[in-house]
Design an enzyme around this catalytic site. Structure first.
Site, mmCIF file in Angstrom:
data_model
loop_
_atom_site.group_PDB
_atom_site.id
_atom_site.type_symbol
_atom_site.label_atom_id
_atom_site.label_comp_id
_atom_site.label_asym_id
_atom_site.label_seq_id
_atom_site.Cartn_x
_atom_site.Cartn_y
_atom_site.Cartn_z
ATOM 1 N N SER A 209 0.854 -1.182 0.000
ATOM 2 C CA SER A 209 0.000 0.000 0.000
ATOM 3 C C SER A 209 0.891 1.234 0.000
ATOM 4 O O SER A 209 1.622 1.496 0.961
ATOM 5 C CB SER A 209 -0.895 0.000 1.245
ATOM 6 O OG SER A 209 -1.588 1.223 1.319
ATOM 7 N N MET B 292 -8.459 8.679 -1.403
ATOM 8 C CA MET B 292 -9.356 9.112 -0.316
ATOM 9 C C MET B 292 -9.766 10.558 -0.555
ATOM 10 O O MET B 292 -8.925 11.387 -0.919
ATOM 11 C CB MET B 292 -8.643 9.021 1.031
ATOM 12 C CG MET B 292 -8.117 7.649 1.372
ATOM 13 S SD MET B 292 -7.453 7.644 3.061
ATOM 14 C CE MET B 292 -6.660 6.040 3.100
ATOM 15 N N GLY C 102 -3.413 4.394 7.385
ATOM 16 C CA GLY C 102 -2.515 3.254 7.491
ATOM 17 C C GLY C 102 -2.064 3.090 8.932
ATOM 18 O O GLY C 102 -2.346 3.934 9.798
ATOM 19 N N HIS D 97 -7.928 1.664 -4.877
ATOM 20 C CA HIS D 97 -8.916 1.479 -3.810
ATOM 21 C C HIS D 97 -9.598 2.821 -3.600
ATOM 22 O O HIS D 97 -9.029 3.737 -2.996
ATOM 23 C CB HIS D 97 -8.189 0.990 -2.563
ATOM 24 C CG HIS D 97 -9.063 0.794 -1.378
ATOM 25 N ND1 HIS D 97 -8.571 0.547 -0.117
ATOM 26 C CD2 HIS D 97 -10.426 0.799 -1.241
ATOM 27 C CE1 HIS D 97 -9.564 0.414 0.735
ATOM 28 N NE2 HIS D 97 -10.702 0.580 0.082
#
Ligand SMILES: O=C(CO)[C@H](O)[C@H](O)COP(=O)(O)O
Length: 233
Positions: A12, A41, A148, A70
């Protein structure tokens, strides 16, 4: 990248040093990453902002790695074409972010990307069942999306087990808190795509961290899923 491995490891990039994103991406690809997991995001669907299509497009100039995008955004349908144009290979939307997942899946397919559907910790696995025949992958979040470095939620593993028992060949991804201490639980449950941020980028040797997780899934995994991460563009 391991061509003969069923298990795929996707670092990631959220956990990388973002001041040198290109170098960080090349580092983990050289260390054996099978794909790169890019967390988009929007500060609305989740309480954090990362990057969007322009950053993905810049990174695309430097690597042919498979980009698993994502999308932690509200109104994901607004971004399908931009992510495709930026070089995204897979568009993973959140089930919680759309009222018409079937239409969104059709839109992503028409754009030429693979489709993933993600569920937050509070969303039951049963809710994705009608979509499984339409998607390439289900992402079971093992942290609340947004940041994270959080702790792995072992209580999400029954969702993975449930999906793996029903769909032996489904690509099931887990994301959040994965590393040497938690990989066995995810492997036993049946996950075959492992997103790992902190545990790869903060490892003394990222290649060792990737290999350790790969071996765990190859040894303990119980599915027949073998994600095809061949780029189609
Ligand atoms: O989607 C994410 C957060 O929403 C990240 O991909 C995830 O948290 C990975 O980071 P780490 O491995 O450090 O937990």
């Amino acid at each position: 990248m391991c061509h003969s491995c069923v298990c795929k490891i996707g670092p990631s990039m959220l956990a990388s040093d973002l001041s040198c994103l290109k170098d960080e991406a090349l580092k983990v690809v050289a260390a054996g990453a099978d794909y790169l997991h890019l967390d988009v995001m929007d500060g609305h669907f989740v309480p954090n902002i990362t990057w969007g299509a322009p950053v993905i497009k810049s990174l695309r100039q430097h690597t042919t790695a498979f980009f698993d995008c994502h999308m932690m955004v509200s109104e994901p349908e607004k971004w399908v074409d931009d992510i495709k144009d930026a070089g995204g290979d897979q568009f993973t939307f959140h089930l919680e972010s759309t009222s018409n997942p079937e239409a969104l899946i059709a839109q992503i397919r028409a754009a030429g990307m693979k489709v993933g559907v993600a569920i937050k910790p509070g969303t039951p696995a049963e809710s994705v069942l009608p979509l499984v025949p339409l998607v390439d992958m289900v992402l079971v979040m093992t942290v609340e999306p947004g940041f994270g470095g959080q702790s792995f939620m072992a209580d999400m593993m029954p969702k993975v087990t449930f999906l793996r028992e029903k769909f032996p060949a489904l690509d099931i991804e887990v994301d959040g808190g994965l590393g040497p201490a938690t990989i066995d639980a995810a492997a036993k449950a049946g996950a075959n795509m492992i997103v790992a941020g902190s545990s790869v980028f903060r490892a003394a040797n990222p290649a060792d961290a990737i290999l350790l997780m790969r071996h765990s899934v190859e040894r303990l995994g119980n599915g027949k899923a073998d994600a095809d991460l061949t780029r189609r563009q």
